[in-house]
Design an enzyme around this catalytic site. Structure first.
Site, mmCIF file in Angstrom:
data_model
loop_
_atom_site.group_PDB
_atom_site.id
_atom_site.type_symbol
_atom_site.label_atom_id
_atom_site.label_comp_id
_atom_site.label_asym_id
_atom_site.label_seq_id
_atom_site.Cartn_x
_atom_site.Cartn_y
_atom_site.Cartn_z
ATOM 1 C CD GLU A 12 -2.857 -1.066 2.403
ATOM 2 O OE1 GLU A 12 -3.847 -0.142 2.299
ATOM 3 O OE2 GLU A 12 -2.769 -1.623 3.235
ATOM 4 C CB SER A 72 -5.126 -1.114 -0.567
ATOM 5 O OG SER A 72 -5.178 0.211 -0.007
ATOM 6 C CE1 TYR A 113 -7.135 3.914 -2.184
ATOM 7 C CE2 TYR A 113 -6.317 1.871 -2.915
ATOM 8 C CZ TYR A 113 -6.832 2.583 -1.785
ATOM 9 O OH TYR A 113 -6.604 2.069 -0.527
ATOM 10 N NE ARG A 162 -12.961 2.172 5.425
ATOM 11 C CZ ARG A 162 -11.912 2.167 4.658
ATOM 12 N NH1 ARG A 162 -10.856 3.291 4.708
ATOM 13 N NH2 ARG A 162 -11.648 0.760 4.130
ATOM 14 C CG ASP A 197 -14.013 -1.753 4.731
ATOM 15 O OD1 ASP A 197 -14.246 -0.593 4.952
ATOM 16 O OD2 ASP A 197 -12.974 -2.375 4.521
ATOM 17 C CD GLU A 246 -10.530 -5.289 5.676
ATOM 18 O OE1 GLU A 246 -9.382 -4.938 6.189
ATOM 19 O OE2 GLU A 246 -10.782 -5.840 4.656
ATOM 20 C CG ASN A 251 -9.687 -0.818 6.839
ATOM 21 O OD1 ASN A 251 -9.036 -1.143 6.129
ATOM 22 N ND2 ASN A 251 -11.055 -0.752 6.587
ATOM 23 N N GLY A 308 -7.626 5.351 4.529
ATOM 24 C CA GLY A 308 -6.944 5.946 3.455
ATOM 25 C C GLY A 308 -7.648 7.497 3.789
#
Length: 348
Positions: free
Chosen positions: A13, A187, A253, A292, A294, A308, A310, A314
């Site tokens: 990443e 990512s 991205y 964060r 998901d 998961e 984070n 990002g």
């Protein structure tokens, strides 16, 4: 404040981290801080003493950083820039971090989100943004994270962990289609959706090129969401709808690859339930400050599944956390300032 924004490194990443670091650096400069943007691996080999003067420098530390490309970086090329290296931290990185008031972590993936840097900084008395070393380590391993979810009754898709070279049987509760994921990747690097045994074999071969332990998880067919949690409270939910395929590295991205809606267009009772699950998910791994989570929403059962956590979300131009903050009326610089203030509370 004197702030070091730490980014880059040698994880898959790397490019995402540099893009996050550039955004954070520019935002903090805009709000009046004295900021240096450092690549944790490359450092500043030709820096001259006294290093404190770098915080007053007119150098544009983000000038050479480009947008995230469609493919993960060639890490061998990066490592060749420091031939024979024995440590992750590049020249003068630790010294400059020690001179700062706080380090804003823009790192992602291995050696950034796995708790190693956090533990080093704790030992050195260096203040940093985000959660601590224990929760970082727990959250980095998807298998461990899922066990913590189960312990608090947070719904998560059934899965098994497979070690490289070991035989296994795919449980009926997983079946096909399924997802193959590196346990400690990020990512969506090393993540594959497969529909049959042949596809599973190919995906495992690719995933084992990254790590020796891989997660095979039931593929939840439905809608995808993400929920940031700051100081234990969930932000507005964002829905992620890739125009093609699933939410992989490219779709995350590359601008225009995904339709993102925030706040998500879902019933209020479902929104409240998912936000509760996100807050509980963060609590299960001991998150401090912000993170964060998901989610997938099963189109058949209507059940939401946490995937998961984070720990350093990002902060690129296409990232989700800034969009959730914007739904609350916060600009990107205001979000960065909020993260700073929340993180400093750990040290009061």
């Amino acid at each position: 404040m004197k702030i070091v924004v730490l980014a880059g490194g040698i994880s898959t990443e790397r490019d995402v981290s540099l893009s996050s670091g550039r955004g954070i650096y520019e935002a903090l400069k805009e709000t009046g801080h004295q900021v240096i943007l450092l690549d944790i691996f490359l450092g500043i080999p030709d820096a001259k003493e006294p290093l404190e003067q770098l915080f007053d420098s007119e150098t544009d530390w983000a000038a050479s950083i480009r947008n995230v490309s469609e493919k993960a970086p060639d890490l061998d090329q990066i490592k060749a820039l420091r031939p024979g290296y024995r440590e992750l931290l590049g020249p003068n990185v630790l010294k400059l971090c020690s001179l700062s008031d706080i380090v804003f972590l823009g790192l992602h993936g291995a050696n950034g989100e796995d708790g190693r840097i956090q533990a080093l900084f704790d030992l050195m008395g260096i203040r940093y943004t985000g959660t601590g070393h224990t929760s970082s380590a727990l959250s980095m391993d998807k298998n461990i994270t899922k066990q913590m979810f189960k312990g608090l009754g947070i719904p998560t898709p059934p899965s098994i962990t497979v070690k490289k070279g070991a035989s296994f049987e795919l449980p009926e509760e997983i079946g096909f289609p399924c997802m193959v994921k590196t346990c400690c990747g990020g990512s969506s690097v090393g993540v594959y959706q497969v529909d049959d045994v042949f596809g599973l074999e190919k995906a495992l071969k690719k995933a084992f090129a990254y790590e020796d332990q891989v997660l095979i998880e039931r593929c939840v067919i439905g809608r995808e969401f993400s929920i940031a949690v700051i100081e234990g409270k969930a932000l507005p939910i964002i829905e992620i709808a890739p125009l093609k395929g699933f939410y992989d590295y490219k779709n995350k991205y590359q601008a225009g690859s995904t339709v993102e809606t925030c706040p998500a267009d879902i019933p209020q009772n479902l929104s409240a339930r998912m936000q509760r699950h996100a807050e509980a998910a963060c609590a299960s791994v001991g998150i401090e400050g912000y993170a964060r989570v998901d989610f997938m929403l099963d189109e058949r059962s209507g059940e939401d599944y946490a995937l998961e956590v984070n720990t350093l979300p990002g902060m690129t131009p296409t990232s989700l956390l800034p969009q959730e903050a914007a739904a609350l009326g916060l600009s990107y610089p205001q979000l960065c300032e909020w993260i700073l203030q929340v993180s400093l509370k750990k040290y009061e």
